[in-house]
Design a protein around this motif. Sequence first.
Motif, PDB file in Angstrom:
ATOM      1  N   GLN A  44      39.513  14.305  30.411  1.00 25.04           N
ATOM      2  CA  GLN A  44      38.845  13.359  30.004  1.00 25.04           C
ATOM      3  C   GLN A  44      37.863  12.809  30.960  1.00 25.04           C
ATOM      4  OE1 GLN A  44      40.906  10.081  28.119  1.00 25.04           O
ATOM      5  NE2 GLN A  44      40.998  10.905  26.102  1.00 25.04           N
ATOM      6  N   PRO A  45      36.899  13.463  31.354  1.00 23.29           N
ATOM      7  CA  PRO A  45      36.260  12.898  32.757  1.00 23.29           C
ATOM      8  C   PRO A  45      35.698  11.135  32.660  1.00 23.29           C
ATOM      9  CG  PRO A  45      35.299  14.925  31.795  1.00 23.29           C
ATOM     10  CD  PRO A  45      36.245  14.436  30.917  1.00 23.29           C
ATOM     11  N   TYR A  84      35.275  15.121  41.093  1.00 23.10           N
ATOM     12  CA  TYR A  84      34.701  14.553  39.811  1.00 23.10           C
ATOM     13  C   TYR A  84      33.339  14.965  39.502  1.00 23.10           C
ATOM     14  CZ  TYR A  84      32.540  11.427  36.403  1.00 23.10           C
ATOM     15  OH  TYR A  84      31.648  11.223  35.704  1.00 23.10           O
ATOM     16  N   GLU A  85      32.411  14.892  40.660  1.00 23.44           N
ATOM     17  CA  GLU A  85      30.963  15.336  40.597  1.00 23.44           C
ATOM     18  C   GLU A  85      31.044  16.693  40.273  1.00 23.44           C
ATOM     19  OE1 GLU A  85      28.524  13.349  40.389  1.00 23.44           O
ATOM     20  OE2 GLU A  85      29.214  11.545  40.856  1.00 23.44           O
ATOM     21  N   ILE A  86      31.514  17.531  41.011  1.00 24.24           N
ATOM     22  CA  ILE A  86      31.820  19.104  40.909  1.00 24.24           C
ATOM     23  C   ILE A  86      32.067  19.363  39.341  1.00 24.24           C
ATOM     24  CG2 ILE A  86      32.875  21.024  41.403  1.00 24.24           C
ATOM     25  CD1 ILE A  86      33.259  19.967  44.181  1.00 24.24           C
ATOM     26  N   GLU A  87      33.088  18.720  38.798  1.00 20.69           N
ATOM     27  CA  GLU A  87      33.495  18.967  37.540  1.00 20.69           C
ATOM     28  C   GLU A  87      32.472  18.565  36.186  1.00 20.69           C
ATOM     29  OE1 GLU A  87      36.048  20.749  35.015  1.00 20.69           O
ATOM     30  OE2 GLU A  87      36.261  20.664  36.805  1.00 20.69           O
ATOM     31  N   ILE A  88      31.873  17.701  36.533  1.00 20.37           N
ATOM     32  CA  ILE A  88      30.763  17.361  35.503  1.00 20.37           C
ATOM     33  C   ILE A  88      29.643  17.992  35.834  1.00 20.37           C
ATOM     34  CG2 ILE A  88      31.697  15.055  35.090  1.00 20.37           C
ATOM     35  CD1 ILE A  88      29.370  13.927  36.504  1.00 20.37           C
ATOM     36  N   GLY A  89      29.381  19.050  36.654  1.00 22.63           N
ATOM     37  CA  GLY A  89      28.232  19.996  37.053  1.00 22.63           C
ATOM     38  C   GLY A  89      27.269  19.687  38.001  1.00 22.63           C
ATOM     39  N   HIS A  90      27.460  18.369  38.723  1.00 22.57           N
ATOM     40  CA  HIS A  90      26.797  18.101  40.005  1.00 22.57           C
ATOM     41  C   HIS A  90      27.420  18.470  40.963  1.00 22.57           C
ATOM     42  CE1 HIS A  90      25.840  14.146  37.576  1.00 22.57           C
ATOM     43  NE2 HIS A  90      25.300  15.209  36.959  1.00 22.57           N
ATOM     44  N   ILE A  91      27.228  20.117  41.335  1.00 21.54           N
ATOM     45  CA  ILE A  91      27.945  20.733  42.245  1.00 21.54           C
ATOM     46  C   ILE A  91      27.382  20.482  43.806  1.00 21.54           C
ATOM     47  CG2 ILE A  91      28.536  23.077  43.164  1.00 21.54           C
ATOM     48  CD1 ILE A  91      28.364  24.122  40.047  1.00 21.54           C
ATOM     49  N   THR A  92      26.396  20.182  43.881  1.00 25.43           N
ATOM     50  CA  THR A  92      25.871  20.256  45.214  1.00 25.43           C
ATOM     51  C   THR A  92      26.104  18.757  45.850  1.00 25.43           C
ATOM     52  OG1 THR A  92      23.717  21.638  44.907  1.00 25.43           O
ATOM     53  CG2 THR A  92      23.540  20.089  46.900  1.00 25.43           C
ATOM     54  N   LYS A  93      25.993  17.722  44.829  1.00 22.75           N
ATOM     55  CA  LYS A  93      26.422  16.317  45.241  1.00 22.75           C
ATOM     56  C   LYS A  93      27.909  16.388  45.396  1.00 22.75           C
ATOM     57  CE  LYS A  93      26.461  11.746  43.446  1.00 22.75           C
ATOM     58  NZ  LYS A  93      25.874  10.663  42.191  1.00 22.75           N
ATOM     59  N   LYS A 149      40.701  24.217  50.928  1.00 26.14           N
ATOM     60  CA  LYS A 149      40.891  25.384  50.088  1.00 26.14           C
ATOM     61  C   LYS A 149      40.927  24.613  48.557  1.00 26.14           C
ATOM     62  CE  LYS A 149      44.600  27.539  53.093  1.00 26.14           C
ATOM     63  NZ  LYS A 149      46.030  27.811  53.131  1.00 26.14           N
ATOM     64  N   GLN A 150      41.242  23.335  48.603  1.00 27.09           N
ATOM     65  CA  GLN A 150      41.088  22.697  47.072  1.00 27.09           C
ATOM     66  C   GLN A 150      39.378  22.668  46.567  1.00 27.09           C
ATOM     67  OE1 GLN A 150      42.968  18.724  46.476  1.00 27.09           O
ATOM     68  NE2 GLN A 150      44.367  19.225  48.245  1.00 27.09           N
ATOM     69  N   LEU A 151      38.777  22.529  47.744  1.00 22.83           N
ATOM     70  CA  LEU A 151      37.117  22.441  47.391  1.00 22.83           C
ATOM     71  C   LEU A 151      36.699  23.998  46.836  1.00 22.83           C
ATOM     72  CD1 LEU A 151      34.539  21.236  47.224  1.00 22.83           C
ATOM     73  CD2 LEU A 151      34.275  21.667  49.758  1.00 22.83           C
ATOM     74  N   GLU A 152      37.215  24.931  47.512  1.00 27.65           N
ATOM     75  CA  GLU A 152      36.996  26.263  47.149  1.00 27.65           C
ATOM     76  C   GLU A 152      37.314  26.680  45.546  1.00 27.65           C
ATOM     77  OE1 GLU A 152      38.801  28.793  50.035  1.00 27.65           O
ATOM     78  OE2 GLU A 152      37.446  28.008  51.779  1.00 27.65           O
ATOM     79  N   HIS A 153      38.506  25.908  45.290  1.00 27.68           N
ATOM     80  CA  HIS A 153      39.051  26.389  43.976  1.00 27.68           C
ATOM     81  C   HIS A 153      38.121  25.780  43.075  1.00 27.68           C
ATOM     82  CE1 HIS A 153      41.733  26.350  40.793  1.00 27.68           C
ATOM     83  NE2 HIS A 153      41.604  25.101  40.519  1.00 27.68           N
ATOM     84  N   HIS A 154      37.644  24.510  43.350  1.00 20.90           N
ATOM     85  CA  HIS A 154      36.957  23.750  42.387  1.00 20.90           C
ATOM     86  C   HIS A 154      35.420  24.242  42.165  1.00 20.90           C
ATOM     87  CE1 HIS A 154      40.091  21.077  42.431  1.00 20.90           C
ATOM     88  NE2 HIS A 154      39.681  20.104  43.568  1.00 20.90           N
ATOM     89  N   ILE A 155      35.003  24.724  43.267  1.00 21.81           N
ATOM     90  CA  ILE A 155      33.661  25.498  43.267  1.00 21.81           C
ATOM     91  C   ILE A 155      33.882  26.863  42.467  1.00 21.81           C
ATOM     92  CG2 ILE A 155      31.808  26.857  44.602  1.00 21.81           C
ATOM     93  CD1 ILE A 155      32.552  24.692  46.781  1.00 21.81           C
TER      94      ILE A 155
END
Length: 279
Positions: free
Chosen positions: A182-183, A216-225, A251-257
């Motif tokens: 639920q973003p 959160y931004e990565i998960e909703i598709g705003h990857i660069t931001k 490491k967490q950031l790498e996983h999310h990307i």
Amino acid sequence: MENLKKGKQICLFHVFFKLLEKMHVSQAEFEFLLLEHNENYLSKRIKLIDNQAITRELVQKFYKTIKKDQLENQGDNTSEFLLILASGLLLLLNQEVKKWPSTELYNLAKPVQDYLLGVETWGIYELQIFTLISFMLPAEILYLLTKLAIKRVQLYKHSLLNIQTQLMHVVWTSFSTLVYEQPTSAYKLLNVAEKHLMNNVDLTEKITLIFNKGWYEIEIGHITKGVRQANIAIDIYKSLGYKEQAINLSKQLEHHIRRQDEKKQGYKPDGSRVISIYI
């Protein structure tokens, strides 16, 4: 009458902390000593499954231990709640949970939810119990109970330090589920957390907030931001000399990307939840 009771409670807390001050004992020192020398039943039993691989055999052994406790100590709802936790874990290990939310898990967790709703002021115990069964709750219930948790620890807002740490553990555990399921609720929870941390001096939690905004931004598709935002948190840790924390966040950031890259390639991530066997 209720207001009078609350007034008396606040007065007693004030007197107690004045006494600590006269003995030159800080609140943090008192809490540390209390936790060191007064480990409660919940903490003792969670150690049986904490920090190790959660296997069917381990959980079954845990269940049997708690069941024995329940027979010997009737009337204590902690053993009932731990049995609920064990039953939920066994459902997962037996692969009986096919999708989230799970009606079976939620029905199991309902007594814990009812207990939490009935407690007017939450302490560390309520926050710990909530954390343990949070993976069993539907996303909308998880979000509402997390907001309730923040509201119901207000009596301790300026007193106990440890309860604030436990509260933020609840918030981030909930966020870790909501950001996938639920973003919109996850975003609201970030705003609630930011408001709560505004007058909080805990730098670690504020850094976590910065990183989770990026997540959160990565998960909703705003990857660069999102990557840019998350890297701010990582850079703060690096500048402070906290290398291990910076590495963990990297490491967490790498996983999310990587998760987003896999989604672009048509891979659908599973619906597994964050299970926090830690109090």
